[in-house]
Enzyme design. Structure first.
Site, short mmCIF file in Angstrom:
data_model
loop_
_atom_site.label_atom_id
_atom_site.label_comp_id
_atom_site.label_asym_id
_atom_site.label_seq_id
_atom_site.Cartn_x
_atom_site.Cartn_y
_atom_site.Cartn_z
N TYR A 141 2.44 2.55 -9.83
CA TYR A 141 2.29 3.66 -10.51
C TYR A 141 2.77 3.37 -12.03
O TYR A 141 2.51 4.14 -12.92
CB TYR A 141 3.13 4.91 -10.03
CG TYR A 141 2.54 5.51 -8.58
CD1 TYR A 141 1.34 5.16 -8.07
CD2 TYR A 141 3.05 6.63 -7.79
CE1 TYR A 141 0.69 5.56 -7.06
CE2 TYR A 141 2.81 6.93 -6.65
CZ TYR A 141 1.58 6.39 -6.25
OH TYR A 141 1.04 7.13 -5.14
N LYS A 191 2.95 -4.70 2.97
CA LYS A 191 1.42 -5.25 3.47
C LYS A 191 1.31 -7.06 3.08
O LYS A 191 0.65 -7.32 2.43
CB LYS A 191 0.30 -4.65 2.60
CG LYS A 191 -1.15 -4.73 3.01
CD LYS A 191 -1.51 -4.10 4.41
CE LYS A 191 -2.85 -4.80 4.86
NZ LYS A 191 -3.21 -4.19 6.27
N ASP A 223 -0.56 -0.07 7.54
CA ASP A 223 -1.41 0.45 8.33
C ASP A 223 -0.99 0.82 9.50
O ASP A 223 -1.21 1.98 10.29
CB ASP A 223 -2.83 -0.43 8.31
CG ASP A 223 -2.53 -1.66 8.38
OD1 ASP A 223 -1.27 -2.27 8.17
OD2 ASP A 223 -3.44 -2.64 8.52
N ASP A 247 4.81 7.33 -0.96
CA ASP A 247 4.00 8.47 -1.25
C ASP A 247 3.11 9.09 -0.03
O ASP A 247 3.10 10.09 0.34
CB ASP A 247 3.47 8.29 -2.70
CG ASP A 247 2.66 9.48 -3.08
OD1 ASP A 247 2.90 10.58 -2.80
OD2 ASP A 247 2.09 9.28 -4.19
N ASP A 251 4.26 11.83 3.08
CA ASP A 251 3.32 13.02 3.19
C ASP A 251 2.91 13.24 4.59
O ASP A 251 2.74 14.33 5.23
CB ASP A 251 2.10 13.01 2.05
CG ASP A 251 2.48 13.84 0.98
OD1 ASP A 251 3.80 14.26 0.69
OD2 ASP A 251 1.51 14.46 0.11
#
Ligand code: NAD
Length: 355
Positions: A141, A191, A223, A247, A251
Site C-alpha cells: 500500500y 506467501k 491462501d 486487510d 475482514d
C-alpha cells in the site's frame, strides 16, 4: 496518576457509541480505582463543518499528548462532495501517521450466545478467540506504484511490496508480546513460496521469536490461512501478517461473529494508541438510538489493556458484555424474536450494571 483519554466522536452514530463507551470507562474507573480524564475533540465531517478541515491541528496535538484516543467513526453522505484533499477519511490516515501507528489489532471473539448469527455453523465458531495483528504502515500500500502506462504498446500498472527487517521485527515482536499474554500461539502468515518479501518476513519472524521462548511460532501461507479461518478458526490464537494480507484476512475473520457492530480494534505504535470499532459511521441509523455500542465498548476495553496496562479492568468489561449477551439482551442489529430488544443507551446501562 490520572490518565488522559481523548474522545473523538466523529460522525453519524459516532456520538452515540462513544458516549456509551465513555460511560462504561467511567464506571470501570470507579470499580478498579483508576483516574481517567476525558477530553473531546473533533475529526472527520464534524471537523470539516467546524474548522474546514477533517483533522485540525488541535485534535492532532491533543491526541499526541494523551495516553489513548477513543474514536467513533467518520464520514457520511453530507461530505461526499467535498474536495478530495479534505475528505473525512483523511482524518483516520492523518491520525495514523501523526501517532506513528504501525500495528492494527483486531480481536475476533464469538461468545456461544452469538454463535447462531455467524454465517458458519455454530459449532465451528462458538467460543473462538483470535487476535489478528496487521502491519499498518508498510508493504504494497505504501511501496512504489505506477498508474497504467503504455509499455511496448501494452498498458501496464504495478505496485511494489517492500518490507525491511526493522519493519517486520517490530510488528512480530508486538505480536509475540500479545501472544504471551494470551495462549502463547503465534501464526505468521506469508506467501514465502512465491514472494521474496515474504521470505524476508519469515526469516525475520524466526529471528524475533527466538527472544520469546514462551511463544510457539509457526508459519502458514496466506491462501491456506484464508481456508483455515473458515474451516477451523478455533485453532488460532494470534495471527501476524503484512498490511495487504492483514486487510483481507481481518475482514474475513470479522464476519465470523455475525455483526459488524460487535467488533473492536486497536492501532498501536510508538506513541498514543488509537481505539475504534471496525465499522463506519452508519449514517442510515444515526440519531435513532439503535446502534450497537458493543464494538466501541470492547475498543475501550482494548484501550485499558494496551495503552493503560489495566488487564483486570479490560477483562471486567469483556465479561460484563458476555453476561449481558448471555441473558438475551440485543440491539436491533442482533435482535430476534424471543430475545430482549434494547436501545443503544439501554445496552450501555446494562453493561455498566454488570461491571
Ligand atoms: P458502515 O460500517 O457505516 O455501515 C454498514 C452497515 O452496517 C449499515 O447498514 C449500518 O447501519 C450497519 N452498522 C454499522 N455499524 C453498526 C452498529 N454499531 N450497530 C448497528 N449497525 C451498524 O459502512 P458504510 O455504510 O459503508 O459507511 C458509512 C460511512 O462510514 C462512509 O462515509 C464511510 O466512508 C465511513 N467509514 C468510516 C470508517 C472509519 O471511520 N474508520 C470505517 C468504515 C467506513
Amino acid at each position: 496518576m490520572s490518565k488522559k483519554i481523548v474522545v473523538i466522536p466523529g460522525d453519524g452514530i459516532g456520538a452515540e457509541i462513544t458516549a456509551a463507551a465513555a460511560q462504561i470507562l467511567k464506571k470501570t474507573a470507579r470499580k478498579y480505582d483508576l483516574e481517567l480524564e476525558f477530553d473531546t475533540h473533533h475529526a472527520g465531517g464534524a471537523a470539516i463543518d467546524l474548522y474546514g478541515v477533517p483533522l485540525p491541528d488541535s485534535t492532532v496535538e491533543a491526541a499526541r499528548q494523551a495516553d489513548a484516543v477513543l474514536l467513533g467513526a467518520v464520514g457520511g453522505p453530507k461530505w461526499d462532495q467535498v474536495a478530495p484533499d479534505i475528505r473525512p477519511e483523511k482524518a483516520i490516515l492523518g491520525l495514523r501517521k501523526a501517532l506513528g501507528l504501525y500495528a492494527n489489532l483486531r480481536p475476533v471473539r464469538v461468545p456461544a450466545s452469538l454463535a447462531e448469527y455467524s454465517p458458519l455453523k455454530p459449532e465451528i465458531v462458538s467460543d473462538i478467540d483470535v487476535l489478528i495483528v496487521r502491519e499498518l504502515t508498510g508493504g504494497i500500500y505504501f511501496g512504489e506504484k505506477c498508474e497504467a502506462t503504455l509499455c511496448d504498446g501494452v498498458e501496464k500498472a504495478w505496485d511494489v511490496e517492500i518490507y525491511s527487517v526493522p519493519e517486520v521485527s517490530r510488528i512480530v515482536a508486538l505480536a509475540c508480546q500479545a501472544a504471551r499474554q494470551r495462549r502463547g500461539k503465534l501464526v505468521s502468515v506469508d506467501k514465502a513460496n512465491v514472494l521474496a518479501s515474504s521470505r524476508l518476513w519469515r526469516r525475520t519472524a524466526n529471528l524475533v521469536a527466538q527472544e520469546y521462548s514462551d511463544v510457539a511460532l509457526s508459519h502458514m501461507y496466506v491462501d491456506n490461512c484464508a481456508m483455515q479461518l473458515a474451516l477451523a478458526p478455533k485453532n488460532f490464537d494470534v495471527i501476524v501478517t503484512s498490511n495487504l494480507f492483514g486487510d483481507i484476512l481481518s475482514d474475513e475473520a470479522a464476519v465470523l461473529g455475525g455483526s459488524i457492530g460487535m467488533m473492536p480494534s486497536a492501532s498501536l505504535g510508538d506513541g498514543t494508541g488509537l481505539f475504534e470499532p471496525i465499522h463506519g459511521s452508519a449514517p442510515d441509523i444515526a440519531g435513532q438510538g439503535i446502534a450497537n455500542p458493543i464494538g466501541t465498548i470492547l475498543s475501550a476495553a482494548m484501550l485499558l489493556r494496551h495503552s493503560l496496562g489495566e488487564e483486570s479492568a479490560a477483562a471486567g468489561i469483556e465479561q460484563a458484555v458476555d453476561q449481558v449477551l448471555a441473558k438475551g439482551y440485543r440491539t436491533a442489529d442482533l435482535y430476534r424474536s424471543g430475545l430482549i430488544r434494547t436501545t443503544t443507551a439501554e445496552m450501555a446501562q446494562l453493561i455498566e450494571q454488570h461491571i
